[in-house]
Design an enzyme around this catalytic site. Structure first.
Site, PDB file in Angstrom:
ATOM      1  N   VAL A 160      39.617  94.581  37.638  1.00 48.37           N
ATOM      2  CA  VAL A 160      41.071  94.183  37.358  1.00 48.37           C
ATOM      3  C   VAL A 160      41.328  93.768  35.889  1.00 48.37           C
ATOM      4  O   VAL A 160      40.262  93.420  35.029  1.00 48.37           O
ATOM      5  CB  VAL A 160      41.414  92.864  38.152  1.00 48.37           C
ATOM      6  CG1 VAL A 160      42.787  92.472  37.836  1.00 48.37           C
ATOM      7  CG2 VAL A 160      41.325  92.924  39.651  1.00 48.37           C
ATOM      8  N   HIS A 173      39.946  92.744  30.094  1.00 51.45           N
ATOM      9  CA  HIS A 173      39.455  92.770  31.387  1.00 51.45           C
ATOM     10  C   HIS A 173      39.289  91.349  32.138  1.00 51.45           C
ATOM     11  O   HIS A 173      39.076  90.248  31.307  1.00 51.45           O
ATOM     12  CB  HIS A 173      37.956  93.346  31.574  1.00 51.45           C
ATOM     13  CG  HIS A 173      37.434  93.885  32.476  1.00 51.45           C
ATOM     14  ND1 HIS A 173      36.604  92.939  33.321  1.00 51.45           N
ATOM     15  CD2 HIS A 173      37.490  95.039  33.354  1.00 51.45           C
ATOM     16  CE1 HIS A 173      36.195  93.647  34.586  1.00 51.45           C
ATOM     17  NE2 HIS A 173      36.629  94.833  34.499  1.00 51.45           N
ATOM     18  N   HIS A 174      39.402  91.093  33.521  1.00 52.06           N
ATOM     19  CA  HIS A 174      39.677  89.985  34.082  1.00 52.06           C
ATOM     20  C   HIS A 174      38.234  89.266  33.950  1.00 52.06           C
ATOM     21  O   HIS A 174      38.409  87.717  34.014  1.00 52.06           O
ATOM     22  CB  HIS A 174      39.819  89.980  35.471  1.00 52.06           C
ATOM     23  CG  HIS A 174      40.946  88.988  35.984  1.00 52.06           C
ATOM     24  ND1 HIS A 174      40.677  87.715  35.626  1.00 52.06           N
ATOM     25  CD2 HIS A 174      42.155  89.109  36.615  1.00 52.06           C
ATOM     26  CE1 HIS A 174      41.651  86.824  36.322  1.00 52.06           C
ATOM     27  NE2 HIS A 174      42.444  87.533  36.758  1.00 52.06           N
ATOM     28  N   SER A 175      37.204  89.962  33.592  1.00 54.97           N
ATOM     29  CA  SER A 175      35.922  89.082  33.761  1.00 54.97           C
ATOM     30  C   SER A 175      35.715  88.209  32.476  1.00 54.97           C
ATOM     31  O   SER A 175      35.274  87.184  32.432  1.00 54.97           O
ATOM     32  CB  SER A 175      34.637  90.022  33.465  1.00 54.97           C
ATOM     33  OG  SER A 175      34.911  91.003  32.491  1.00 54.97           O
TER      34      SER A 175
END
Length: 509
Positions: A60, A171-173
């Protein structure tokens, strides 16, 4: 030729944002300057939730579209990023896998690679359509893991709402959506005070009634605890049932399997925040209640129209909906309190420590799809649903269930569990509060802010984002499921007007 105002802005913006210097030693400051303004940090492992966002079905990205009132000067932006965003260790680190473990590894950042400035035709027929297609094509791509997982696209493109547009992709991380948005706002300053951070309104707690004493206070507290316990039990049961078998009714908004890998069409509309506050004050609710209510009304209008079109001839009916539709939104809630803008600004300026990371719990929020005679019933129903969710520990319990699955069965099992829960619901809904005064990003005054994401395993995501006296409604859709997202967006906007008209007609204001 550039106007005089643009030239004056350019001269003023050339200076980086000025903030108070910390008491770090001269050696530390020299070390920072050698590393393009970035702070070095030791290696550390990725959190379980950050690792989850690297699974194939959870890749995501968060997108933040920022409209600016003036032309954007890339050199100014790059100079300011070195003093703000790059001082956050997540934005100047690689995610490297070593012996099966992913770790944050500090690195130098090449801004020429991270800040993209495409060549544009200023005489194009439809700049708004071009911007929409640009974001759509962006959602087809990912960021090379050989660099920190973020980039910024600067488009000097005059649209209907702005003179230029910046598109942050993260980036969702790197963090949850609320924390990432707070970090971006911490890189901005008020336009009327170049040293002042944006002001975010804080919800005031209601005063407790002092006349409730003795046995009545004890009974009320007991009743509240009983409600929280019962609601939590029911919500956890529904979460487990969803993970095992319970899925939403097939409806025109529910995506097909594999929708997480499809590109997203992101559309947005801006409405008056004063109109939402007007309804809120008249009905004694919250802004979130009104946003949820108008969304329920808009989705009902959209689905009802599609069901009408699918009928084979005959007389047109007002209500074409099936008798019952189970349609739920999956809210991914960070149970760790998001760091405030001031804390993030201090971290980037003074190397202060703040809590950061994805500690994700799940909240299943049911939407009522119905054709109602009284438009205000949508808001009343929304208030009842949200008030009940406030009296539940669902997010905490589902976080620990997912954490237990991760520790016991590993990242693959936790990813499968999360994917089943999300893919068996229909959509995602969120409402985020923005600044109450005009702000500037690297000296460029902002016209609007539209956050969203792509890579999620559902076909529809709806975000509400306030800014000054406006509310931006942002839709991220899979066009294979929702081929006319502009119509859906219009239905939500028109629902607000219908609800407002109903308030005025009944004299509730």
């Amino acid at each position: 030729m550039e106007s005089t105002n643009s030239f004056r802005l350019r001269k003023q913006a050339l200076k980086p944002i000025e903030t108070a210097r910390s008491s770090a030693s001269q050696r530390d400051e020299e070390e920072v300057s050698k590393n393009n303004g970035q702070r070095t940090c030791e290696e550390e492992p990725l959190s379980p939730s950050s690792r989850l966002y690297h699974e194939p079905n959870f890749n995501v990205y968060v997108i933040a579209i920022m409209g600016c009132k003036t032309r954007i000067y890339p050199d100014v932006v790059k100079a300011n990023l070195g003093h703000t965003l790059l001082r956050h260790p997540r934005f100047s680190s690689l995610q490297v896998e070593n012996n099966g473990e992913m770790r944050w590894v500090p690195t130098e950042v090449d801004l020429e690679r991270h800040v993209i400035v495409p060549e544009l035709d200023q005489n194009m027929d439809s700049p708004d359509k071009f911007l929409e297609d640009y974001v759509y094509n962006l959602s087809k791509t990912t960021i090379d893991k050989s660099q920190p997982l973020w980039d910024l696209h600067l488009l000097n493109l005059r649209t209907s709402q702005s003179e230029a547009v910046g598109i942050f992709r993260i980036h969702h991380s790197l963090g949850d959506g609320t924390s990432l948005l707070s970090l971006l706002l911490a890189c901005t300053r008020q336009m009327n005070d170049s040293k002042a951070l944006p002001t975010i309104p804080i919800r005031k707690k209601k005063d407790k009634k002092s006349d409730r004493i003795g046995i009545w206070r004890i009974l009320l507290r007991f009743w509240f605890v009983l409600q929280v316990f019962w609601n939590t039990v029911v919500d956890v049961f529904m979460f487990i049932a969803t993970a095992l078998f319970l899925t939403d009714t097939q409806n025109p908004l529910k995506g097909l399997p594999g929708s997480e890998s499809t590109p997203r069409r992101i559309v947005y509309r801006t409405v008056s925040l004063d109109d939402i506050k007007f309804v809120k004050n008249a009905m004694n609710t919250t802004i979130n209640d009104v946003a949820f209510g108008m969304t329920q009304a808009g989705l009902s209008r959209y689905i009802n129209r599609i069901c009408e079109n699918k009928k084979d001839g005959g007389a047109t009916e007002t209500n074409n909906l099936p008798k019952s539709i189970r349609l739920r939104s999956n809210l991914l809630v960070n149970i760790r309190p998001a760091p405030g803008i001031q804390a993030l600004a201090d971290m980037m300026e003074k190397d202060a420590e703040v809590k950061w990371g994805n500690w994700i719990g799940y909240v299943l929020l049911p939407f009522t799809i119905a054709v109602r005679e009284d438009p205000l019933d949508y808001v009343r129903n929304a208030k009842a649903i949200i008030d009940r969710k406030k009296r539940s520990l669902e997010a905490f319990c589902t976080f620990y269930i997912a954490d237990w699955a991760l520790n016991l069965f590993g990242i693959k099992a936790a990813s499968a569990l999360s994917h089943k829960v999300i893919s068996r619901t229909t959509m995602c809904f969120s409402n985020m509060v923005g600044p109450v005064e005009e702000i500037g990003f690297c000296g460029h005054p902002m016209a609007f802010l539209a956050p969203s994401s792509y890579g999620q395993p559902y076909a529809l995501m709806i975000n509400f984002q306030s800014y000054i006296d406006k509310m931006t409604i942002v839709l991220s859709v899979d066009e294979g499921t929702i081929p006319n997202p502009h119509q859906l967006c219009d239905d939500i906007v028109e629902s607000l007007q219908i609800i407002k008209d109903a308030v005025m007609t009944r004299g509730l204001a």
